[in-house]
Design a protein around this motif. Structure first.
Motif, PDB file in Angstrom:
ATOM      1  N   ASP A  63       0.831  -1.146   0.117  1.00 43.91           N
ATOM      2  CA  ASP A  63       0.151  -0.054  -0.281  1.00 43.91           C
ATOM      3  C   ASP A  63       0.659   1.144  -0.446  1.00 43.91           C
ATOM      4  O   ASP A  63       2.274   1.632   0.815  1.00 43.91           O
ATOM      5  CB  ASP A  63      -0.922  -0.059   1.335  1.00 43.91           C
ATOM      6  N   LEU A  64       0.160   2.462  -0.535  1.00 38.79           N
ATOM      7  CA  LEU A  64       1.138   3.546  -0.469  1.00 38.79           C
ATOM      8  C   LEU A  64      -0.042   4.594  -0.024  1.00 38.79           C
ATOM      9  O   LEU A  64      -1.394   4.866  -0.434  1.00 38.79           O
ATOM     10  CB  LEU A  64       1.458   4.394  -2.350  1.00 38.79           C
ATOM     11  N   VAL A  65       0.602   5.050   1.009  1.00 37.47           N
ATOM     12  CA  VAL A  65      -0.051   6.726   1.047  1.00 37.47           C
ATOM     13  C   VAL A  65       0.726   7.997   0.796  1.00 37.47           C
ATOM     14  O   VAL A  65       1.631   7.855   1.459  1.00 37.47           O
ATOM     15  CB  VAL A  65      -0.567   6.808   3.266  1.00 37.47           C
ATOM     16  N   LEU A  66      -0.184   8.986   1.031  1.00 37.24           N
ATOM     17  CA  LEU A  66       0.194  10.121   0.331  1.00 37.24           C
ATOM     18  C   LEU A  66       0.066  10.604   1.805  1.00 37.24           C
ATOM     19  O   LEU A  66      -1.231  11.600   1.706  1.00 37.24           O
ATOM     20  CB  LEU A  66       0.810  10.846  -1.011  1.00 37.24           C
ATOM     21  N   TYR A  67       1.231  11.924   1.731  1.00 32.15           N
ATOM     22  CA  TYR A  67       1.522  12.792   3.253  1.00 32.15           C
ATOM     23  C   TYR A  67       1.170  13.759   2.306  1.00 32.15           C
ATOM     24  O   TYR A  67       2.641  14.132   1.721  1.00 32.15           O
ATOM     25  CB  TYR A  67       1.424  12.926   3.977  1.00 32.15           C
ATOM     26  N   ASP A  68       1.114  15.328   3.091  1.00 31.04           N
ATOM     27  CA  ASP A  68       1.319  16.781   2.041  1.00 31.04           C
ATOM     28  C   ASP A  68       2.200  17.167   3.520  1.00 31.04           C
ATOM     29  O   ASP A  68       2.376  16.154   4.621  1.00 31.04           O
ATOM     30  CB  ASP A  68       0.157  17.661   1.986  1.00 31.04           C
ATOM     31  N   ARG A  69       2.810  18.564   3.293  1.00 35.99           N
ATOM     32  CA  ARG A  69       4.275  18.833   4.012  1.00 35.99           C
ATOM     33  C   ARG A  69       3.944  19.338   5.199  1.00 35.99           C
ATOM     34  O   ARG A  69       4.662  19.547   6.432  1.00 35.99           O
ATOM     35  CB  ARG A  69       5.052  20.002   3.474  1.00 35.99           C
ATOM     36  N   ASN A  70       2.718  19.333   5.601  1.00 38.14           N
ATOM     37  CA  ASN A  70       2.242  19.159   7.339  1.00 38.14           C
ATOM     38  C   ASN A  70       1.551  18.338   7.826  1.00 38.14           C
ATOM     39  O   ASN A  70       0.662  18.266   9.096  1.00 38.14           O
ATOM     40  CB  ASN A  70       0.762  20.209   7.494  1.00 38.14           C
ATOM     41  N   GLY A  71       1.845  16.971   7.124  1.00 39.32           N
ATOM     42  CA  GLY A  71       1.388  15.152   7.782  1.00 39.32           C
ATOM     43  C   GLY A  71       0.066  15.117   7.673  1.00 39.32           C
ATOM     44  O   GLY A  71      -0.186  13.504   8.095  1.00 39.32           O
ATOM     45  N   ARG A  72      -0.861  15.521   6.738  1.00 34.26           N
ATOM     46  CA  ARG A  72      -2.308  15.113   6.175  1.00 34.26           C
ATOM     47  C   ARG A  72      -2.704  14.363   5.415  1.00 34.26           C
ATOM     48  O   ARG A  72      -1.408  15.014   4.418  1.00 34.26           O
ATOM     49  CB  ARG A  72      -2.809  16.482   6.203  1.00 34.26           C
ATOM     50  N   TRP A  73      -3.100  14.085   5.315  1.00 32.95           N
ATOM     51  CA  TRP A  73      -3.467  12.378   3.839  1.00 32.95           C
ATOM     52  C   TRP A  73      -3.659  13.403   3.140  1.00 32.95           C
ATOM     53  O   TRP A  73      -4.526  14.488   2.888  1.00 32.95           O
ATOM     54  CB  TRP A  73      -4.205  11.872   4.765  1.00 32.95           C
ATOM     55  N   VAL A  74      -3.712  12.858   1.718  1.00 31.90           N
ATOM     56  CA  VAL A  74      -3.961  13.498   0.687  1.00 31.90           C
ATOM     57  C   VAL A  74      -4.596  12.150  -0.585  1.00 31.90           C
ATOM     58  O   VAL A  74      -5.305  12.645  -0.683  1.00 31.90           O
ATOM     59  CB  VAL A  74      -2.707  14.214   0.174  1.00 31.90           C
ATOM     60  N   ALA A  75      -3.800  11.164  -0.774  1.00 29.11           N
ATOM     61  CA  ALA A  75      -4.568  10.180  -0.989  1.00 29.11           C
ATOM     62  C   ALA A  75      -3.633   8.759  -0.604  1.00 29.11           C
ATOM     63  O   ALA A  75      -2.882   8.682   0.159  1.00 29.11           O
ATOM     64  CB  ALA A  75      -3.725  10.266  -2.451  1.00 29.11           C
ATOM     65  N   GLU A  76      -4.394   7.301  -1.233  1.00 23.00           N
ATOM     66  CA  GLU A  76      -3.841   6.351  -0.986  1.00 23.00           C
ATOM     67  C   GLU A  76      -4.249   4.910  -2.003  1.00 23.00           C
ATOM     68  O   GLU A  76      -5.246   5.362  -2.650  1.00 23.00           O
ATOM     69  CB  GLU A  76      -4.056   5.927   0.285  1.00 23.00           C
ATOM     70  N   ASP A  77      -3.758   4.337  -1.712  1.00 24.49           N
ATOM     71  CA  ASP A  77      -3.588   3.166  -2.664  1.00 24.49           C
ATOM     72  C   ASP A  77      -3.611   1.821  -1.970  1.00 24.49           C
ATOM     73  O   ASP A  77      -2.230   1.396  -1.283  1.00 24.49           O
ATOM     74  CB  ASP A  77      -2.948   3.081  -3.206  1.00 24.49           C
ATOM     75  N   THR A  78      -4.528   1.485  -1.104  1.00 20.83           N
ATOM     76  CA  THR A  78      -4.396  -0.164  -0.746  1.00 20.83           C
ATOM     77  C   THR A  78      -5.566  -0.885  -0.945  1.00 20.83           C
ATOM     78  O   THR A  78      -6.427  -1.514  -0.176  1.00 20.83           O
ATOM     79  CB  THR A  78      -5.365   0.282   0.487  1.00 20.83           C
ATOM     80  N   LEU A  79      -5.239  -0.652  -2.701  1.00 22.18           N
ATOM     81  CA  LEU A  79      -6.227  -2.419  -3.137  1.00 22.18           C
ATOM     82  C   LEU A  79      -5.229  -3.282  -2.827  1.00 22.18           C
ATOM     83  O   LEU A  79      -4.370  -3.261  -3.027  1.00 22.18           O
ATOM     84  CB  LEU A  79      -6.455  -1.996  -4.813  1.00 22.18           C
ATOM     85  N   LEU A  80      -5.858  -4.250  -2.883  1.00 23.60           N
ATOM     86  CA  LEU A  80      -4.955  -5.898  -2.707  1.00 23.60           C
ATOM     87  C   LEU A  80      -4.395  -6.509  -4.302  1.00 23.60           C
ATOM     88  O   LEU A  80      -4.778  -7.266  -4.601  1.00 23.60           O
ATOM     89  CB  LEU A  80      -6.360  -7.064  -2.610  1.00 23.60           C
ATOM     90  N   ASP A  81      -3.148  -5.483  -4.459  1.00 22.31           N
ATOM     91  CA  ASP A  81      -2.197  -5.656  -5.202  1.00 22.31           C
ATOM     92  C   ASP A  81      -0.901  -5.537  -5.129  1.00 22.31           C
ATOM     93  O   ASP A  81      -1.208  -4.887  -3.766  1.00 22.31           O
ATOM     94  CB  ASP A  81      -2.762  -5.001  -6.576  1.00 22.31           C
ATOM     95  N   ASP A  82      -0.224  -5.769  -6.003  1.00 24.87           N
ATOM     96  CA  ASP A  82       1.787  -5.150  -5.864  1.00 24.87           C
ATOM     97  C   ASP A  82       2.251  -3.791  -6.588  1.00 24.87           C
ATOM     98  O   ASP A  82       3.164  -4.374  -6.544  1.00 24.87           O
ATOM     99  CB  ASP A  82       1.917  -6.045  -5.604  1.00 24.87           C
ATOM    100  N   LEU A  83       0.878  -3.573  -6.844  1.00 19.48           N
ATOM    101  CA  LEU A  83       1.828  -1.892  -7.742  1.00 19.48           C
ATOM    102  C   LEU A  83       0.397  -1.229  -7.673  1.00 19.48           C
ATOM    103  O   LEU A  83      -0.191  -0.586  -8.375  1.00 19.48           O
ATOM    104  CB  LEU A  83       0.968  -2.659  -9.521  1.00 19.48           C
ATOM    105  N   PRO A  84       1.043  -0.271  -6.275  1.00 24.35           N
ATOM    106  CA  PRO A  84      -0.452   1.081  -6.031  1.00 24.35           C
ATOM    107  C   PRO A  84       0.865   2.094  -6.491  1.00 24.35           C
ATOM    108  O   PRO A  84       1.283   2.299  -6.524  1.00 24.35           O
ATOM    109  CB  PRO A  84       0.567   1.444  -4.333  1.00 24.35           C
ATOM    110  N   ILE A  85      -0.752   3.144  -6.780  1.00 21.30           N
ATOM    111  CA  ILE A  85      -0.504   4.624  -7.237  1.00 21.30           C
ATOM    112  C   ILE A  85      -0.621   5.417  -6.611  1.00 21.30           C
ATOM    113  O   ILE A  85      -1.993   4.983  -6.569  1.00 21.30           O
ATOM    114  CB  ILE A  85      -0.810   4.038  -9.092  1.00 21.30           C
TER     115      ILE A  85
END
Length: 58
Positions: free
Chosen positions: A2-24
């Protein structure tokens, strides 16, 4: 994996938590971000590795 994207203030921006091995994830705007890589299924005794890439550079 899984990948989780945070902004410079540590706030959640986006994520890919699908059951695969190629998160985007895609940043919704320009700026600086942190990427959290979650490999909950890693069972290798020496750990696991990941490569992070961008179509737009870093």
């Amino acid at each position: 994996m899984d990948l989780v994207l945070y902004d410079r203030n540590g706030r959640w921006v986006a994520e890919d938590t699908l059951l695969d091995d190629l998160p985007i994830v895609q940043a919704p705007y320009e700026g600086s971000f942190a990427v959290q890589v979650i490999m909950a299924g890693c069972r290798h005794p020496r750990g696991c590795a990941v490569v992070v890439d961008s179509d737009y550079g870093f």
